[in-house]
Scaffold this motif. Structure first.
Motif, PDB file in Angstrom:
ATOM      1  N   ASN A   1      -5.479   1.874 -11.232  1.00  0.00           N
ATOM      2  CA  ASN A   1      -5.631   2.829 -10.136  1.00  0.00           C
ATOM      3  C   ASN A   1      -5.000   4.173 -10.460  1.00  0.00           C
ATOM      4  OD1 ASN A   1      -2.929   2.269 -10.030  1.00  0.00           O
ATOM      5  ND2 ASN A   1      -3.008   1.170  -8.081  1.00  0.00           N
TER       6      ASN A   1
ATOM      7  N   ASN B   1      -5.067  -4.636  -9.567  1.00  0.00           N
ATOM      8  CA  ASN B   1      -4.209  -3.708  -8.834  1.00  0.00           C
ATOM      9  C   ASN B   1      -3.678  -2.549  -9.672  1.00  0.00           C
ATOM     10  OD1 ASN B   1      -4.342  -5.457  -6.589  1.00  0.00           O
ATOM     11  ND2 ASN B   1      -2.731  -6.723  -7.467  1.00  0.00           N
ATOM     12  N   GLY B   2      -3.738  -2.665 -10.994  1.00  0.00           N
ATOM     13  CA  GLY B   2      -3.117  -1.656 -11.829  1.00  0.00           C
ATOM     14  C   GLY B   2      -4.016  -0.545 -12.298  1.00  0.00           C
TER      15      GLY B   2
ATOM     16  N   SER C   1      -5.840  -2.601   2.351  1.00  0.00           N
ATOM     17  CA  SER C   1      -5.452  -3.322   1.146  1.00  0.00           C
ATOM     18  C   SER C   1      -5.810  -4.800   1.230  1.00  0.00           C
ATOM     19  CB  SER C   1      -3.941  -3.160   0.909  1.00  0.00           C
ATOM     20  OG  SER C   1      -3.519  -3.888  -0.212  1.00  0.00           O
TER      21      SER C   1
ATOM     22  N   ALA D   1      -1.960   4.754 -11.400  1.00  0.00           N
ATOM     23  CA  ALA D   1      -0.517   4.794 -11.215  1.00  0.00           C
ATOM     24  C   ALA D   1       0.218   4.005 -12.295  1.00  0.00           C
ATOM     25  CB  ALA D   1      -0.144   4.254  -9.839  1.00  0.00           C
TER      26      ALA D   1
ATOM     27  N   SER E   1       2.362   1.823  -3.427  1.00  0.00           N
ATOM     28  CA  SER E   1       1.326   2.275  -4.351  1.00  0.00           C
ATOM     29  C   SER E   1       0.971   3.735  -4.105  1.00  0.00           C
ATOM     30  CB  SER E   1       0.085   1.396  -4.210  1.00  0.00           C
ATOM     31  OG  SER E   1      -0.964   1.876  -5.021  1.00  0.00           O
ATOM     32  N   ARG E   2       0.820   4.121  -2.823  1.00  0.00           N
ATOM     33  CA  ARG E   2       0.463   5.501  -2.496  1.00  0.00           C
ATOM     34  C   ARG E   2       1.562   6.470  -2.935  1.00  0.00           C
ATOM     35  NH1 ARG E   2      -3.216   5.920   1.943  1.00  0.00           N
ATOM     36  NH2 ARG E   2      -4.963   4.568   1.402  1.00  0.00           N
TER      37      ARG E   2
ATOM     38  N   THR F   1       0.827  -1.203   0.000  1.00  0.00           N
ATOM     39  CA  THR F   1       0.000   0.000   0.000  1.00  0.00           C
ATOM     40  C   THR F   1       0.861   1.253   0.000  1.00  0.00           C
ATOM     41  OG1 THR F   1      -1.785  -1.139   1.164  1.00  0.00           O
ATOM     42  CG2 THR F   1      -1.795   1.265   1.234  1.00  0.00           C
TER      43      THR F   1
ATOM     44  N   ASP G   1       3.762   6.104  -5.323  1.00  0.00           N
ATOM     45  CA  ASP G   1       3.817   6.204  -6.783  1.00  0.00           C
ATOM     46  C   ASP G   1       2.631   6.996  -7.327  1.00  0.00           C
ATOM     47  OD1 ASP G   1       5.065   5.657  -9.255  1.00  0.00           O
ATOM     48  OD2 ASP G   1       3.588   4.089  -9.646  1.00  0.00           O
ATOM     49  N   MET G   2       1.439   6.783  -6.739  1.00  0.00           N
ATOM     50  CA  MET G   2       0.267   7.529  -7.197  1.00  0.00           C
ATOM     51  C   MET G   2       0.433   9.016  -6.928  1.00  0.00           C
ATOM     52  SD  MET G   2      -2.901   5.041  -6.106  1.00  0.00           S
ATOM     53  CE  MET G   2      -4.128   6.251  -6.612  1.00  0.00           C
TER      54      MET G   2
ATOM     55  N   ASP H   1      -7.888   2.193   1.479  1.00  0.00           N
ATOM     56  CA  ASP H   1      -8.310   2.726   0.188  1.00  0.00           C
ATOM     57  C   ASP H   1      -9.794   3.065   0.263  1.00  0.00           C
ATOM     58  OD1 ASP H   1      -5.764   2.073  -0.900  1.00  0.00           O
ATOM     59  OD2 ASP H   1      -6.444   0.009  -1.206  1.00  0.00           O
TER      60      ASP H   1
END
Length: 391
Positions: free
Chosen positions: A264, A261-262, A339, A266, A214-215, A211, A217-218, A316
């Motif tokens: 999103n 997962n993708g 997550s 990012a 991901s956060r 998580t 990178d976003m 999320d």
């Protein structure tokens, strides 16, 4: 008769238990057991309502201990009527809330009884706070310092909260373990044991790590940075959820993982088809904005899966009616989900619903409940109790 110096020592020796457990039982007996005066006359327990509920099996040892500790915090000048109200209320509400919530309910009662509260504690001189890093000869780094209460609390939550929860055991001698929620609650107030749905420490740590990545990178992508991951895939495969895509380093990735997962924001997809080598996909914004996240945080206070205590920052915004099924990005169609439990929806028959009163609930698979009755997180019940006190 036994030559023991203290009651605690006697219990520890005769029952062959740990020092902590002996101390806990001695303390409970002192406050919840029968007493006598100096002349040998019987007296009621210090907290009779708690004692009766505990002896009758309506309270667990952890619940009784927490209530006892709370009641001891009442100011000495508190009237007997207010003491009785606090004790009765906590005992009455204990079966339908988490042990942790009992402290929150008591805090509301205490604020009503003693609105001025304790005198404020002088703050530490800001110049005393520091963080020092020192490199050792072998390349290790030694970190020491003094953090202010807010920074220290945030760091502790990020580093230890989930690990402590995941490593929780049922050892009743550890009162802190009872703070962990292991149950949900049906709409009629019936508790549902969620112990079997808990994840291992290793699973929690990995999900937390995933998580965070991901956060980060976003956030970078949202601020205009280059995409960290670019995937080439066939449009037909992406639409059907089959086949594989290829990353910039030529690593194959299953389309099913990319769909889960993708999608999103990012990951950049370079889509190809039989007619066109490259097609750019533009989608409407499917993510909650900052104001919506703030509303969800205030309403849900963390992951809403029954028995999960993941804080809002680890969650999320999940669409109850999925985005792919034309679900709207609206607070009434979203709930906070960590997550791990977000992924649970993809790999199981768990579902989410929004109740008519605006509270999100989780619907278990038929293998857990053939009737598939919605289960609320226990914190919603505790909040309802707090909100209706003194009405």
């Amino acid at each position: 008769d036994y030559g023991a110096k203290t009651t605690k020592a006697l219990i520890q020796d005769r029952l062959n238990i740990t020092s902590r457990e002996a101390n806990r039982r001695t303390d409970m007996a002192k406050n919840l057991g029968g007493r006598v005066t100096l002349t040998g006359q019987p007296q009621a327990p210090l907290f009779p309502t708690v004692a009766d509920a505990f002896n009758e099996g309506r309270l667990s040892a952890d619940q009784a201990t927490v209530i006892k500790d709370c009641l001891k915090k009442l100011p000495t000048w508190t009237t007997q009527a207010n003491r009785d109200y606090a004790e009765t209320t906590l005992v009455e509400k204990a079966p339908s809330v988490r042990v942790h919530d009992l402290r929150a309910i008591f805090a509301r009662i205490l604020a009503h009884i003693d609105p001025d509260g304790q005198e404020p504690i002088d703050a530490t001189d800001r110049s005393m706070y520091k963080v020092t890093m020192h490199a050792r000869d072998n390349g290790d780094w030694e970190l020491t310092g003094l953090l202010d209460p807010v920074t220290g609390g945030q760091l502790n939550g990020l580093l230890t909260a989930r690990t402590k929860i995941a490593n929780n055991t049922s050892n009743s001698s550890d009162n802190s373990a009872s703070d962990v929620s292991e149950s949900g609650v049906l709409e009629d107030g019936t508790l549902v044991d969620m112990t079997g749905q808990r994840l291992s420490a290793q699973e929690w740590i990995y999900e937390r790590f995933a998580t965070l990545i991901s956060r980060i990178d976003m956030t970078r992508t949202g601020q205009g940075a280059q995409y960290a991951l670019v995937v080439t895939a066939k449009a037909e495969d992406l639409a059907n959820g089959t086949g594989t895509g290829t990353t910039g380093t030529e690593n194959p990735v299953p389309i099913s993982e990319l769909v889960r997962n993708g999608l999103n924001g990012a990951v950049f997809f370079e889509l190809i088809s039989e007619k066109a080598k490259t097609m750019q996909v533009v989608t409407e914004n499917r993510f909650a904005n900052a104001k919506q996240i703030a509303v969800l945080t205030a309403r849900d206070q963390g992951c809403t899966f029954p028995g999960c205590d993941a804080p809002p920052g680890w969650c999320d915004a999940h669409h109850i009616v999925e985005w792919a099924q034309e679900g709207r990005t609206d607070v009434n169609n979203m709930t906070l989900s960590c997550s791990a439990h977000h992924h649970l929806l993809d790999r199981s028959d768990w579902e989410t619903v929004m109740l008519k009163d605006g509270r999100p609930a989780w619907v278990p698979p038929a293998s857990i409940d053939p009737a598939r009755r919605p289960i609320l997180h226990a914190r919603f019940v505790a909040q309802e109790v707090i909100d209706t006190l003194f009405d």
